[in-house]
Design an enzyme around this catalytic site. Structure first.
Site: not given
Ligand code: TTP
Ligand code: CA
Length: 364
Positions: A110-111
């Site tokens: 997601d980045e």
């Molecule tokens: P992130 O971008 O770290 O988190 P997020 O998108 O859920 O929340 P934020 O709004 O703070 O960015 O991670 C992206 C996806 O990766 C997240 O939706 C689920 C997955 N993930 C895991 O499966 N385990 C983990 O420990 C983390 C940090 C993320």
């Molecule tokens: Ca995210």
């Protein structure tokens, strides 16, 4: 030409997709759980929406604990394949805003980073317009929100995107970098993990400003030349790494859970050897050499940490892989008393051509 880099990070990604798919859960706390091979009891939170975060639930927390914090939350199992499909659509949108095919780098599900230097003609006001357009298109096409960071390099763009979350946009111009970074705790610097943060704290370095003002020779003494120099550069907001497409086929890796969480060197090394052998077999089957070795540890508290070594040229040497992986794992074991839960080995920067057969000049 002054570089302008955008970093896009989707908000609470897995949980946001689940909300989109079932609007009836939108007003509830939503927790997406990853159930491991240890069954439901061993499951950990992948992510959760903001209602769940307000209840104290966090990624990597045991699902059991999340349940006790918020018994009326909606708990859903991870649907990785489906999220990957959504990710593909999103990345196609983001890619279309990059300067060129190559000016795009997906760093996780997601980045992504986009180099938009030419599209905005190094003008941060135009860059903001582009950032806003990206947010609008992502919302219109995929019904999801994201947070956008814009800066003169990847380090600043990445930190800017997490500055205002969710649904935020943060622009850090070159002349604003110092004011943006200096008050932050060092742990917020992208690339600094828990182990480094603790070591810095022991040296009395709490903020980025402390780090920037610290004697560089001491940083080099404690962390080695490469990392010491990197720390100093990061503290000054300097980062020259290019945005570049990295494909999954550029690496071969394997991870596995230990039978029980442990800090026992023999048990950890024995699994490490197995994993490294498997990685080596796959590299040989593909007839590729590798230029980097990465070892990953997921600790019993689900925190993840990695160490890497990069060579000046590619090798295909089983013994070198074993020795390097063991050396880095030995460092992990020495740095902390925390138990290990999962470990992994990965080789990267693959190439068809290998240099000399054996070598031990792995530089940090
Ligand atoms: P992130 O971008 O770290 O988190 P997020 O998108 O859920 O929340 P934020 O709004 O703070 O960015 O991670 C992206 C996806 O990766 C997240 O939706 C689920 C997955 N993930 C895991 O499966 N385990 C983990 O420990 C983390 C940090 C993320
Ligand atoms: Ca995210």
């Amino acid at each position: 030409m002054q570089r302008v880099i955008i970093h896009v990070d989707m908000d609470y990604f897995y949980a946001a997709i689940e909300e989109r798919e079932d609007p009836s859960i939108r007003d509830k706390a939503v927790v997406v759980c990853m159930y491991s091979n240890r069954g439901e009891e061993g499951g950990a939170v992948s992510t959760c929406n903001y209602a769940a975060r307000r209840a104290g639930i966090r990624a990597a927390m045991p699902c059991r604990q999340a349940r006790s914090l918020k018994p009326d939350a909606v708990f859903l199992p991870v649907r990785k394949g489906f999220y990957e499909e959504v990710s593909k659509n999103l990345m196609a949108i983001l890619h279309s805003y990059a300067d060129s095919e190559e000016a795009f780098e997906r760093t996780s599900i997601d980045e992504a980073f986009l180099d938009i230097t030419r599209s905005c003609n190094s003008d941060f006001d135009i860059a903001r317009e582009i950032g806003m357009r990206i947010k609008e298109e992502v919302k219109a096409q995929e019904k999801l929100t994201c947070s956008v960071g814009i800066g003169p390099n990847k380090l600043i763009a990445k930190m800017a995107s997490s500055f205002r979350k969710p649904d935020g946009i943060t622009i850090v111009r070159t002349e604003e970098v110092q004011d943006f970074l200096r008050p932050m705790p060092v742990g917020k610097l992208w690339g600094i993990g828990k182990v480094t943060e603790d070591k810095l704290a022991q040296m009395g370095i709490m903020t980025v400003a402390d780090l920037e003002e610290h004697d560089i020779m001491e940083l080099v003494r404690v962390f080695g030349k490469n990392k010491g120099t990197w720390l100093r550069h990061a503290a000054s907001g300097i980062d020259e790494t290019p945005v570049r497409e990295r494909s999954a086929s550029d690496q071969i890796g394997r991870m596995a859970s230990l039978k029980h969480d442990t800090h026992d060197e023999q048990i950890v090394f024995s699994l490490l050897t197995e994993l490294a052998d498997d990685v080596m077999n796959r590299a040989q089957a593909r007839k590729v050499g590798f230029r980097s070795v990465t070892v990953t540890v997921i600790f019993s508290n689900f925190k993840t940490s990695t160490k890497s070594r990069t060579l000046s040229h590619p090798v295909s040497d089983r013994q070198a892989l074993h020795d390097t992986a063991r050396e880095m794992m030995g460092q992990f074991l020495g740095e902390t008393t925390m138990n290990f839960r999962r470990i992994g080995v990965m080789v990267g920067n693959l190439s068809e051509k290998t240099g000399q057969k054996s070598l031990f000049d792995f530089a940090e």
